[in-house]
Design an enzyme around this catalytic site. Sequence first.
Site, PDB file in Angstrom:
ATOM      1  N   GLU A 195      -3.270  -6.126  15.516  1.00  0.00           N
ATOM      2  CA  GLU A 195      -2.824  -4.819  15.041  1.00  0.00           C
ATOM      3  C   GLU A 195      -3.929  -3.788  15.294  1.00  0.00           C
ATOM      4  O   GLU A 195      -3.657  -2.618  15.525  1.00  0.00           O
ATOM      5  CB  GLU A 195      -2.463  -4.888  13.549  1.00  0.00           C
TER       6      GLU A 195
ATOM      7  N   HIS B  47      -3.229 -32.027  19.273  1.00  0.00           N
ATOM      8  CA  HIS B  47      -2.030 -32.775  19.653  1.00  0.00           C
ATOM      9  C   HIS B  47      -0.862 -31.841  19.931  1.00  0.00           C
ATOM     10  O   HIS B  47       0.278 -32.283  19.997  1.00  0.00           O
ATOM     11  CB  HIS B  47      -1.674 -33.768  18.539  1.00  0.00           C
TER      12      HIS B  47
ATOM     13  N   LYS C  97       0.845  -1.202   0.000  1.00  0.00           N
ATOM     14  CA  LYS C  97       0.000   0.000   0.000  1.00  0.00           C
ATOM     15  C   LYS C  97       0.879   1.250   0.000  1.00  0.00           C
ATOM     16  O   LYS C  97       0.707   2.151  -0.793  1.00  0.00           O
ATOM     17  CB  LYS C  97      -0.912  -0.018   1.222  1.00  0.00           C
TER      18      LYS C  97
ATOM     19  N   LYS D 259       9.749   0.149  13.170  1.00  0.00           N
ATOM     20  CA  LYS D 259      10.312   0.325  11.819  1.00  0.00           C
ATOM     21  C   LYS D 259      11.356   1.435  11.836  1.00  0.00           C
ATOM     22  O   LYS D 259      12.420   1.310  11.237  1.00  0.00           O
ATOM     23  CB  LYS D 259       9.202   0.743  10.839  1.00  0.00           C
TER      24      LYS D 259
ATOM     25  N   GLY E 127      -4.099  -1.178   5.632  1.00  0.00           N
ATOM     26  CA  GLY E 127      -3.229  -2.249   5.129  1.00  0.00           C
ATOM     27  C   GLY E 127      -3.792  -3.633   5.404  1.00  0.00           C
ATOM     28  O   GLY E 127      -3.774  -4.510   4.552  1.00  0.00           O
ATOM     29  N   ARG E 128      -4.345  -3.834   6.615  1.00  0.00           N
ATOM     30  CA  ARG E 128      -4.820  -5.188   6.951  1.00  0.00           C
ATOM     31  C   ARG E 128      -6.170  -5.525   6.331  1.00  0.00           C
ATOM     32  O   ARG E 128      -6.731  -6.585   6.600  1.00  0.00           O
ATOM     33  CB  ARG E 128      -4.827  -5.401   8.458  1.00  0.00           C
TER      34      ARG E 128
ATOM     35  N   GLU F 289      10.817  -4.492   3.727  1.00  0.00           N
ATOM     36  CA  GLU F 289      10.833  -5.902   3.334  1.00  0.00           C
ATOM     37  C   GLU F 289      10.464  -6.040   1.856  1.00  0.00           C
ATOM     38  O   GLU F 289      11.143  -6.707   1.074  1.00  0.00           O
ATOM     39  CB  GLU F 289       9.789  -6.700   4.143  1.00  0.00           C
TER      40      GLU F 289
HETATM   41  O1  F6P Z   1       2.617  -4.049   9.949  1.00  0.00           O
HETATM   42  C1  F6P Z   1       2.401  -2.697   9.629  1.00  0.00           C
HETATM   43  C2  F6P Z   1       1.819  -2.567   8.262  1.00  0.00           C
HETATM   44  O2  F6P Z   1       1.674  -1.224   7.969  1.00  0.00           O
HETATM   45  C3  F6P Z   1       0.504  -3.310   8.094  1.00  0.00           C
HETATM   46  O3  F6P Z   1      -0.580  -2.614   8.550  1.00  0.00           O
HETATM   47  C4  F6P Z   1       0.506  -3.587   6.640  1.00  0.00           C
HETATM   48  O4  F6P Z   1      -0.369  -4.609   6.317  1.00  0.00           O
HETATM   49  C5  F6P Z   1       1.951  -3.952   6.397  1.00  0.00           C
HETATM   50  O5  F6P Z   1       2.681  -3.114   7.275  1.00  0.00           O
HETATM   51  C6  F6P Z   1       2.435  -3.778   4.991  1.00  0.00           C
HETATM   52  O6  F6P Z   1       2.300  -2.460   4.568  1.00  0.00           O
HETATM   53  P1  F6P Z   1       2.362  -2.069   3.045  1.00  0.00           P
HETATM   54  O7  F6P Z   1       1.220  -2.706   2.335  1.00  0.00           O
HETATM   55  O8  F6P Z   1       2.307  -0.566   3.008  1.00  0.00           O
HETATM   56  O9  F6P Z   1       3.666  -2.566   2.492  1.00  0.00           O
END
Ligand code: F6P
Length: 517
Positions: free
Chosen positions: A324, A355, A179, A483, A238-239, A185
């Site tokens: 979150e 289990h 987003k 972060k 994002g979620r 990452e």
């Molecule tokens: O974990 C923090 C967060 O901002 C989440 O809310 C989101 O899903 C994830 O990082 C990835 O964010 P992006 O889609 O901006 O890469």
Amino acid sequence: MQSLSLTQLPAWSTFTQAVQQATPDLEQLCLIDAAGLSVDFSGQRQSPALQQAAAELLEQRHFQEQRKLLLSGGIANPTEHRAAWHNLLRAPAATADVMHERERLNTFVRDADLARRWRHIVHIGIGGSDWGVRLSVGAFGYTKLWREVRFVANIDGHAIEAGLADLNPHDTLVVVASKSFTTAETLQNGQRALEWLQAAGVKNPFDQVVAITAHPERAAEWGVAPRHIFKLWDWVGGRFSLWSSVGLTTALSVSSDVVAGMHSGAAAMDHHFETAPIESNAPVQMALHGIANRSVLGIASLNIAPYDSRLIHLVPYIQQLEMESLGKSVDIAGNPVPVPTGPVVWGMPGTDAQHTFFQWLHQGSDGAAVDFIMCQQADHRWKNHHQSLLANCLAQREAMLRGKTVEQAYEECIKQGHTPKESEWLAKHRVHQGGRPNTLIVLPRLTPYHLGALLALYEHKVFVQAVIWGINPFDQWGVEYGKHLASDIIDEFNDQPCVKAHDVSTSHWINLLKKQL
Ligand code: F6P
């Protein structure tokens, strides 16, 4: 903005008293049908007084107005001053730009299918840009996929190494979902994938890269062609981005019908949430039981037990959604919330979970609330497997609910031939406390429609809990803080001056690792 803290509301003390006085009634079936799901609350505390107090609590929290604000795209996320309008993404008749983006995605998939293009997809994204897609691909592509899909989320180089290993770069589509298009990452893994395409001699690597983002300008700056950039919007948290073009990987690997089916089920749950009366509104009731368990009875965790191995990624999906969103301890006005908020969410599909940690659930000293999830019909042909699976789900639930008294355990030991003395001792080990609160959610079958409805059920439950606790479920400042600290430490690894003083241990490890990195 919520002005009163929860415990200042007159309805809070009535609610807590009603919770303490109520018990699960083992003779009373308590079912709500919602968007094709059957939600059985018989394992939760019930009483007319509790329902009455809950309705007053919602009223005093202006629930109706808050729900309207959410569903109509008002500013539901005040600390970031934006809407959380994910329900629009799955609405049958959305705004023109949402419909346009949906159509672009469908056309892209249709063209790729017609051309039999892309045997492999590498989906790069993390958190909300990853879990929902993994969940839906796992749920509906569990036997065989024409296109092989690899997911790369973690910044650990082993993840991208494994994600690209043995794929044919000339027939691979790299989907970069972010987003913000700033997530370290995703950008680093995206860069590795691009280098991998270049190293394989792919003439125009960006022909094989698609970006999904709310910041098309950042993706374009990186080199992605506008026709390969799918848009999402700032008002999609994002979620919740599973409902946006992030579903492209699901559409390419399983089918566009799966995405459309999930949208329909979620939209049906949105409608239920918007229109059903409080007492038969499944997300609202789920939220109220959750508040009773967490904030009144002090149960610190919620176990998710999906009795369907295809739902392997449901637990992390719900973990992100709940933890979150509800991992907050100040209310919107900035005051401490005076009761415990979002529980720890954990779990694993049954029967593996039985289990692994169910012993703790049955006889451990803390206990947890449990959400059992099962599908009435299976999609394989082995009837006896499905019978056993469902029997296990019902049995575990019954044991947690009913428990076993010391007298029952003693009788059992005697019947098994133990002496009275031995039986007295053994019985103490076999006692089950019982009365562990649980909810059973039954899907007729694991279809895209019902999975969509299930996810929206949890989304709305989380929202209602946030309204009651008075917190903002749509920001995540805690994650943001970590972060920033990580980026400072990376600078230090790269010999930039230290901008912040660290504690002794962190400094020790930075200095030590710096020499070898
Ligand atoms: O974990 C923090 C967060 O901002 C989440 O809310 C989101 O899903 C994830 O990082 C990835 O964010 P992006 O889609 O901006 O890469």
